[in-house]
Design an enzyme around this catalytic site. Sequence first.
Site, PDB file in Angstrom:
ATOM      1  N   GLU A 195       1.096  -1.276   0.269  1.00  0.00           N
ATOM      2  CA  GLU A 195       0.240  -0.096  -0.331  1.00  0.00           C
ATOM      3  C   GLU A 195       1.092   1.339   0.174  1.00  0.00           C
ATOM      4  O   GLU A 195       0.914   2.675   0.550  1.00  0.00           O
ATOM      5  CB  GLU A 195      -0.551   0.064   1.307  1.00  0.00           C
ATOM      6  N   SER A 216       2.281  -4.241  -4.762  1.00  0.00           N
ATOM      7  CA  SER A 216       0.721  -4.491  -5.506  1.00  0.00           C
ATOM      8  C   SER A 216       0.648  -3.785  -6.090  1.00  0.00           C
ATOM      9  O   SER A 216       0.793  -2.639  -5.951  1.00  0.00           O
ATOM     10  CB  SER A 216      -0.343  -5.132  -4.017  1.00  0.00           C
ATOM     11  N   HIS A 221      -4.587   0.432  -6.552  1.00  0.00           N
ATOM     12  CA  HIS A 221      -3.329   0.380  -5.810  1.00  0.00           C
ATOM     13  C   HIS A 221      -3.042   2.249  -6.383  1.00  0.00           C
ATOM     14  O   HIS A 221      -3.441   2.698  -7.412  1.00  0.00           O
ATOM     15  CB  HIS A 221      -2.180  -0.631  -5.221  1.00  0.00           C
ATOM     16  N   HIS A 249       8.363 -22.843 -10.784  1.00  0.00           N
ATOM     17  CA  HIS A 249       8.225 -24.128 -10.759  1.00  0.00           C
ATOM     18  C   HIS A 249       9.509 -24.837  -9.959  1.00  0.00           C
ATOM     19  O   HIS A 249       9.591 -26.272  -9.697  1.00  0.00           O
ATOM     20  CB  HIS A 249       8.102 -25.161 -11.693  1.00  0.00           C
ATOM     21  N   ASN A 280       3.920 -21.367  -9.208  1.00  0.00           N
ATOM     22  CA  ASN A 280       4.575 -20.734 -10.575  1.00  0.00           C
ATOM     23  C   ASN A 280       3.454 -19.382 -10.364  1.00  0.00           C
ATOM     24  O   ASN A 280       1.946 -19.516  -9.749  1.00  0.00           O
ATOM     25  CB  ASN A 280       3.023 -21.563 -11.698  1.00  0.00           C
ATOM     26  N   ARG A 282       4.229 -16.769 -11.493  1.00  0.00           N
ATOM     27  CA  ARG A 282       4.538 -15.623 -12.704  1.00  0.00           C
ATOM     28  C   ARG A 282       3.630 -14.053 -12.846  1.00  0.00           C
ATOM     29  O   ARG A 282       2.372 -15.049 -13.489  1.00  0.00           O
ATOM     30  CB  ARG A 282       4.953 -16.332 -13.816  1.00  0.00           C
TER      31      ARG A 282
HETATM   32  C1  LIG Z   1      -1.237  -4.349   2.906  1.00  0.00           C
HETATM   33  C2  LIG Z   1      -0.978  -5.560   1.939  1.00  0.00           C
HETATM   34  N1  LIG Z   1      -0.210  -6.545   1.648  1.00  0.00           N
HETATM   35  C3  LIG Z   1      -0.569  -7.331   0.743  1.00  0.00           C
HETATM   36  C4  LIG Z   1      -1.557  -6.997  -0.607  1.00  0.00           C
HETATM   37  C5  LIG Z   1      -2.459  -8.315  -1.213  1.00  0.00           C
HETATM   38  O1  LIG Z   1      -2.027  -7.646  -2.258  1.00  0.00           O
HETATM   39  P1  LIG Z   1      -2.747  -8.195  -3.607  1.00  0.00           P
HETATM   40  O2  LIG Z   1      -4.130  -7.861  -3.552  1.00  0.00           O
HETATM   41  O3  LIG Z   1      -1.964  -7.815  -4.928  1.00  0.00           O
HETATM   42  O4  LIG Z   1      -2.309  -9.606  -3.543  1.00  0.00           O
HETATM   43  C6  LIG Z   1      -2.189  -6.103   0.196  1.00  0.00           C
HETATM   44  C7  LIG Z   1      -3.696  -5.974  -0.401  1.00  0.00           C
HETATM   45  O5  LIG Z   1      -4.328  -5.086  -0.920  1.00  0.00           O
HETATM   46  C8  LIG Z   1      -2.222  -5.403   1.561  1.00  0.00           C
HETATM   47  O6  LIG Z   1      -2.715  -3.880   1.816  1.00  0.00           O
END
Ligand SMILES: Cc1ncc(COP(=O)(O)O)c(C=O)c1O
Length: 430
Positions: A195, A216, A221, A249, A280, A282
Site C-alpha cells: 500500500e 502490489s 493501488h 516451478h 508458479n 509468474r
Molecule cells: C498490506 C497489503 N499486503 C498485501 C496485499 C496483497 O496484494 P494483492 O491484492 O496484490 O495480492 C495487500 C492488498 O491490497 C495489502 O494491502
Amino acid sequence: MSELPMRDLETQHDQILEWVGNYQRQLMQAPPQQPFELMRTLFEPEDLQAAVAVLLSGQVSMGQRVAEFEQAWSHWNQSAGSLMVNSGSSANLLALSAFASQQTQPALKPGDEVIVPAVCWSTSVFPVVQMGAIPVFVDCDPVTLNLSLEQVEAAITPQTRALVAVHVLGNPCPMPELMALARKHDLWVLEDCCEAHGATIEGVKVGNFGDLSSFSFFLSHHMTTIEGGMVCMRKPQDWQDLLISQRAHGWIRGRSDQQDWIERFPELTGGWLFVETGYNLRPTEMHAAIGLSQLGRLDAFILRRQNILAILQAHILNRWGDWLAVQQALPGHASSAFGLAILVKPGAPFERKDLQRALQSAQIFTRPLITGNFLRQPVVHKFAFRQGQSAMPGADYVHDRGFMVGIHHDLTDSALAYFQDTLDQFLGKF
Ligand SMILES: Cc1ncc(COP(=O)(O)O)c(C=O)c1O
C-alpha cells in the site's frame, strides 16, 4: 481461405490499437458517476494499447517485457533488484518462502516465530502460517496505525526469526530503527509495501530497508497492472536466483548459475532441472506492458494522492478535530496516501456507523482500515499464533472506531469539496 498480405495485417493491427485508444479516450471524458469509490479502474488509452499489442503479438507468457518492467521498477524505486510476480500476495509468499529456504542462513523453520502487525492484510500473515511458522501479533500505534519499535522489541523471543513490517495505507513504519533491532536479533525483515509505493523515510523510498520487500499492483493501488506484484531485494546476489526458481516451478530457467547446474547434472535435460521447491507465481507480458505504461505517470499519481490526503486531513482536523482523528506520519516520513483513515474519537456525539451511513448514502464509500484488528477475524482460529501483548488497544481502536475512504489520483477538486460538504452537513447537526 486466402492469405492476407502482410501489409494488410499490419494496417489492421495499427487500426485495432487506434480504435482501442479512441474508445478509451471517449470513455475517460465522462466523469465518474461515484467519485469516492473504493476501487477504481483508471486506464489511459496507452495502457490499453500496450496490453492489446501484447495479446496481438502472440508473445504473452513471461518474457522480455516482464524483465523490462523489473528493471524499470528497480530504477524507479532505487532498488538493487526486483522480481515481478502475479500479485502482492504472491510477493509476500515468495519472500517468506525465500526466508524458509534451506539455502538461507539462518533459515525460517517450522515452529519459529515471525512478528506481524495486528493491523495488516490477510496475506501479510498467511505466508508465515504456510511456512509452518507462528505469527506473533503486535499492537499498532494509534497515531501512525503501524507497529511500533517498542511493541516489536517487547515481542522478540529466542524463537523469533523474522519480522513483517506493513506500511499501513502508505504510511512508513520506523524502518531504520526496526532494521537496527532486527540486525541485533538476527531477524529477516520483509517490508510489505503493497500500500506504500513511493512513501519515503528521510527521502529514501520504502522497500529499500528490509531484506526483501513486496509491492502490489492490484486495481486502485498507486499504479496498476490489473493483478501483479513485485519483490525487491536489497542484496540481489543473495536472493535473486532463489526467488527466480521459487517463482517458477523450482527450476533453473533464468538463474545466473543455470549453466553450472546443467554441467553438474549432465544426465538431466538442461531446461528440466529442478533445484528448489517452488510455485508458479509468474506474471504475464500483458501485465508487465501495462505496468511499463503506467510507471511513467506514477510520480504524478502519488503527488496527487498526497495532495488530496493533505487537503482532506486538514479539513477534518481544522473543523472536526475534537471528534475525529486521522493517521499521521512520523517526523521525516512521507506517506504515499493509499487511503484516508478516519477514526471517531471516544466522546464524539455520534457513532462511527452513523457517519459511515451518512457518507455512504452520499455515494462516498467506506471500508474497514485494512482488515481492522486481524486477531478478531474468524480465520485466526485456524492456525497457531501468539500475541506479543495480551491486550491490543491500538488495533481495537482501529477496529472499533476507524474506517477508510478510498483516494484515487483522478479525484477532482470539486469531488473533494463535495466530500467536505457531506462531512460538514452530517457533523454540523451535533
Ligand atoms: C498490506 C497489503 N499486503 C498485501 C496485499 C496483497 O496484494 P494483492 O491484492 O496484490 O495480492 C495487500 C492488498 O491490497 C495489502 O494491502
